[in-house]
Design a protein around this motif. Structure first.
Motif, PDB file in Angstrom:
ATOM      1  N   MET A   1       0.848  -1.178   0.000  1.00 41.04           N
ATOM      2  CA  MET A   1       0.000   0.000   0.000  1.00 41.04           C
ATOM      3  C   MET A   1       0.892   1.240   0.000  1.00 41.04           C
ATOM      4  O   MET A   1       1.800   1.364   0.809  1.00 41.04           O
ATOM      5  CB  MET A   1      -0.883  -0.019   1.250  1.00 41.04           C
ATOM      6  N   GLU A 101      -1.609   6.821   4.618  1.00 40.75           N
ATOM      7  CA  GLU A 101      -1.684   5.655   3.745  1.00 40.75           C
ATOM      8  C   GLU A 101      -2.719   5.960   2.678  1.00 40.75           C
ATOM      9  O   GLU A 101      -3.756   6.564   2.966  1.00 40.75           O
ATOM     10  CB  GLU A 101      -2.109   4.411   4.521  1.00 40.75           C
ATOM     11  N   VAL A 102      -2.443   5.554   1.446  1.00 43.00           N
ATOM     12  CA  VAL A 102      -3.404   5.745   0.363  1.00 43.00           C
ATOM     13  C   VAL A 102      -4.427   4.619   0.459  1.00 43.00           C
ATOM     14  O   VAL A 102      -4.082   3.445   0.329  1.00 43.00           O
ATOM     15  CB  VAL A 102      -2.707   5.732  -1.018  1.00 43.00           C
ATOM     16  N   VAL A 103      -5.678   4.963   0.720  1.00 43.02           N
ATOM     17  CA  VAL A 103      -6.726   3.955   0.832  1.00 43.02           C
ATOM     18  C   VAL A 103      -7.684   3.978  -0.362  1.00 43.02           C
ATOM     19  O   VAL A 103      -8.372   2.991  -0.615  1.00 43.02           O
ATOM     20  CB  VAL A 103      -7.533   4.081   2.156  1.00 43.02           C
ATOM     21  N   GLN A 104      -7.736   5.085  -1.086  1.00 47.55           N
ATOM     22  CA  GLN A 104      -8.505   5.177  -2.318  1.00 47.55           C
ATOM     23  C   GLN A 104      -7.796   6.138  -3.249  1.00 47.55           C
ATOM     24  O   GLN A 104      -7.172   7.092  -2.799  1.00 47.55           O
ATOM     25  CB  GLN A 104      -9.919   5.724  -2.057  1.00 47.55           C
ATOM     26  N   GLN A 105      -7.921   5.894  -4.539  1.00 41.26           N
ATOM     27  CA  GLN A 105      -7.371   6.812  -5.522  1.00 41.26           C
ATOM     28  C   GLN A 105      -8.103   6.632  -6.842  1.00 41.26           C
ATOM     29  O   GLN A 105      -8.712   5.600  -7.071  1.00 41.26           O
ATOM     30  CB  GLN A 105      -5.869   6.612  -5.719  1.00 41.26           C
ATOM     31  N   THR A 106      -8.037   7.639  -7.664  1.00 37.88           N
ATOM     32  CA  THR A 106      -8.597   7.589  -9.003  1.00 37.88           C
ATOM     33  C   THR A 106      -7.808   8.541  -9.880  1.00 37.88           C
ATOM     34  O   THR A 106      -7.093   9.402  -9.383  1.00 37.88           O
ATOM     35  CB  THR A 106     -10.109   7.937  -9.008  1.00 37.88           C
TER      36      THR A 106
END
Length: 111
Positions: A1, A101-106
């Motif tokens: 992650m 922490e990156v938990v969602q991205q687009t």
């Protein structure tokens, strides 16, 4: 992650150009580091003297390896010194690191 590190640098108006020049002179110092994913230097527009230094890493271990290796070397007399070996004064008057922490991205559609 992936992890994101945001270094918040308080930079007085008279030191902005100095800070930006120092970052520009070391622009490629991080790019080849294992686990490095992204970098941005964000200049404040209004309401604050804080610059944001955004970096994104594959994982915490990659960030820590960079901190203990290339970053440490770059800040310990490596480049930018004055005659007589003196290190230049910091452009920032304060620094805080935020960690996420990156938990969602687009990204953009079709990219």
């Amino acid at each position: 992650m992936s992890v994101v590190k945001i270094n918040v640098l308080t930079v007085p108006q008279e030191q902005r150009e100095t800070l930006e020049k120092r970052f520009a002179s070391r622009a490629h110092a991080v790019e080849s580091s294992d686990g490095f994913e992204w970098f941005e230097l964000l200049r404040p527009v209004e309401g604050t003297d804080d610059y944001l230094v955004y970096t994104r890493w594959r994982d915490e271990a990659s960030f820590q390896a960079w901190m203990e290796g290339p970053m440490k070397a770059a800040h310990q007399g490596g480049g930018g010194g004055t005659e007589g070996g003196e290190r230049p004064k910091p452009a920032a008057s304060g620094s805080t690191v935020w960690s996420f922490e990156v938990v969602q991205q687009t990204g953009p559609a079709g990219a």
